[in-house]
Design a protein around this motif. Sequence first.
Motif, PDB file in Angstrom:
ATOM      1  N   UNK A  66     -66.043  32.704  59.159  1.00  0.00           N
ATOM      2  CA  UNK A  66     -66.141  33.801  57.708  1.00  0.00           C
ATOM      3  C   UNK A  66     -65.568  32.851  56.448  1.00  0.00           C
ATOM      4  N   UNK A  67     -66.391  32.750  55.581  1.00  0.00           N
ATOM      5  CA  UNK A  67     -66.079  32.013  54.248  1.00  0.00           C
ATOM      6  C   UNK A  67     -66.071  33.232  53.244  1.00  0.00           C
ATOM      7  N   UNK A  68     -64.955  33.638  52.760  1.00  0.00           N
ATOM      8  CA  UNK A  68     -64.971  34.898  51.998  1.00  0.00           C
ATOM      9  C   UNK A  68     -63.559  34.714  50.774  1.00  0.00           C
ATOM     10  N   UNK A  69     -63.749  35.835  50.023  1.00  0.00           N
ATOM     11  CA  UNK A  69     -62.284  35.895  48.887  1.00  0.00           C
ATOM     12  C   UNK A  69     -60.976  36.053  49.449  1.00  0.00           C
ATOM     13  N   UNK A  70     -59.952  35.925  49.146  1.00  0.00           N
ATOM     14  CA  UNK A  70     -58.713  36.114  49.546  1.00  0.00           C
ATOM     15  C   UNK A  70     -58.661  37.781  49.881  1.00  0.00           C
ATOM     16  N   UNK A  71     -59.353  38.441  48.602  1.00  0.00           N
ATOM     17  CA  UNK A  71     -59.406  39.960  48.999  1.00  0.00           C
ATOM     18  C   UNK A  71     -60.037  40.256  50.209  1.00  0.00           C
ATOM     19  N   UNK A  72     -61.326  39.751  50.211  1.00  0.00           N
ATOM     20  CA  UNK A  72     -62.073  40.221  51.512  1.00  0.00           C
ATOM     21  C   UNK A  72     -61.199  40.059  52.880  1.00  0.00           C
ATOM     22  N   UNK A  73     -60.530  38.908  53.026  1.00  0.00           N
ATOM     23  CA  UNK A  73     -59.800  38.492  54.336  1.00  0.00           C
ATOM     24  C   UNK A  73     -58.823  39.689  54.376  1.00  0.00           C
TER      25      UNK A  73
ATOM     26  N   UNK B 227     -67.689  40.848  68.205  1.00  0.00           N
ATOM     27  CA  UNK B 227     -67.984  39.398  67.763  1.00  0.00           C
ATOM     28  C   UNK B 227     -66.707  38.710  67.284  1.00  0.00           C
ATOM     29  N   UNK B 228     -66.314  37.461  67.596  1.00  0.00           N
ATOM     30  CA  UNK B 228     -65.145  36.712  67.523  1.00  0.00           C
ATOM     31  C   UNK B 228     -65.515  36.245  66.035  1.00  0.00           C
ATOM     32  N   UNK B 229     -64.306  36.429  65.223  1.00  0.00           N
ATOM     33  CA  UNK B 229     -64.368  35.944  63.850  1.00  0.00           C
ATOM     34  C   UNK B 229     -63.118  34.992  63.731  1.00  0.00           C
ATOM     35  N   UNK B 230     -63.661  33.737  63.157  1.00  0.00           N
ATOM     36  CA  UNK B 230     -62.524  32.616  62.716  1.00  0.00           C
ATOM     37  C   UNK B 230     -62.597  32.507  61.146  1.00  0.00           C
ATOM     38  N   UNK B 231     -61.437  32.675  60.867  1.00  0.00           N
ATOM     39  CA  UNK B 231     -60.869  32.714  59.423  1.00  0.00           C
ATOM     40  C   UNK B 231     -60.310  31.272  59.050  1.00  0.00           C
ATOM     41  N   UNK B 232     -60.398  30.946  57.936  1.00  0.00           N
ATOM     42  CA  UNK B 232     -59.699  29.493  57.452  1.00  0.00           C
ATOM     43  C   UNK B 232     -58.207  29.879  57.360  1.00  0.00           C
ATOM     44  N   UNK B 233     -57.428  28.625  57.272  1.00  0.00           N
ATOM     45  CA  UNK B 233     -56.083  28.753  56.987  1.00  0.00           C
ATOM     46  C   UNK B 233     -55.687  28.942  55.656  1.00  0.00           C
TER      47      UNK B 233
END
Length: 264
Positions: free
Chosen positions: A149-156, A170-176
């Motif tokens: 998932x590429x998103x904004x800080x707010x969305x995360x 569905x497994x979701x992987x987010x950035x550090x």
Amino acid sequence: MSFVFANHPQPSLPSHAPQVVGILGGMGPAAGADFVRLFVQACTDRMEALGIPVRDQAYPEHWLAQVPIPDRTAALTDTRPGAHQPADPMLQATGRLAALGARVVAIACNTAHAWHGILQQRFPQMVVLHGVQEVVAELAARQVQGVGLLATRGAYEAGLYQRELERARIVCFVPEDAERELLMQGIYDGVKAGNYPLARQRFEAVSMALQERHGVSTLIMGCTEIPLALSEHSGLEGVSLVNPSEVLASALARHAYGQLQSAG
């Protein structure tokens, strides 16, 4: 002098017009304008699928409310009383769309879906499409098991995609954290400032990090600015990029033509 007019057969048209729809934009303006382009293409595809002749008069009446709306990410992290929230201008703009006859509205911003419930509750006579749910439903139909998932800080921080993906298993992987900062640089210092090379470099760097760390082959571009700089023709290989704006535009077109039957 006499004139002879050929009696050319007129193409068959649907028995009644498609629904009037609205687009809540301004978040940012380039993304709102691009959403209209995607919607027009989705309408063309829909007409062809229904066997409706593609002509100017067959497109639905659609209105874009391109209004200044406070920063969504900043609002999600500043909940103090009196802080300038997006809800009020979003409600006002949606009210204008309703007054123009819109019966279905799409929100051309991923993070702004944090206020979807408020809009739908205030305007029960309208269908306010939930873009995040539309994306997750499409991924589930494709039997995708894991995504980056590429998103904004707010969305995360609001968990907009994470919650819906978890419900669909569905497994979701987010950035550090450092990678999220790169995404925000790409969005604000890149796309919103007109520096698309910078934006592309930041988005590609985070995408490749997710791909290498988690082995994901599907990435959700969960901010409307990201697809403006990142595309299938980028430096990413073996990665499927999901553009939520395309998914939402298709959903809006389906609703616009929902009551029409095939002309064939």
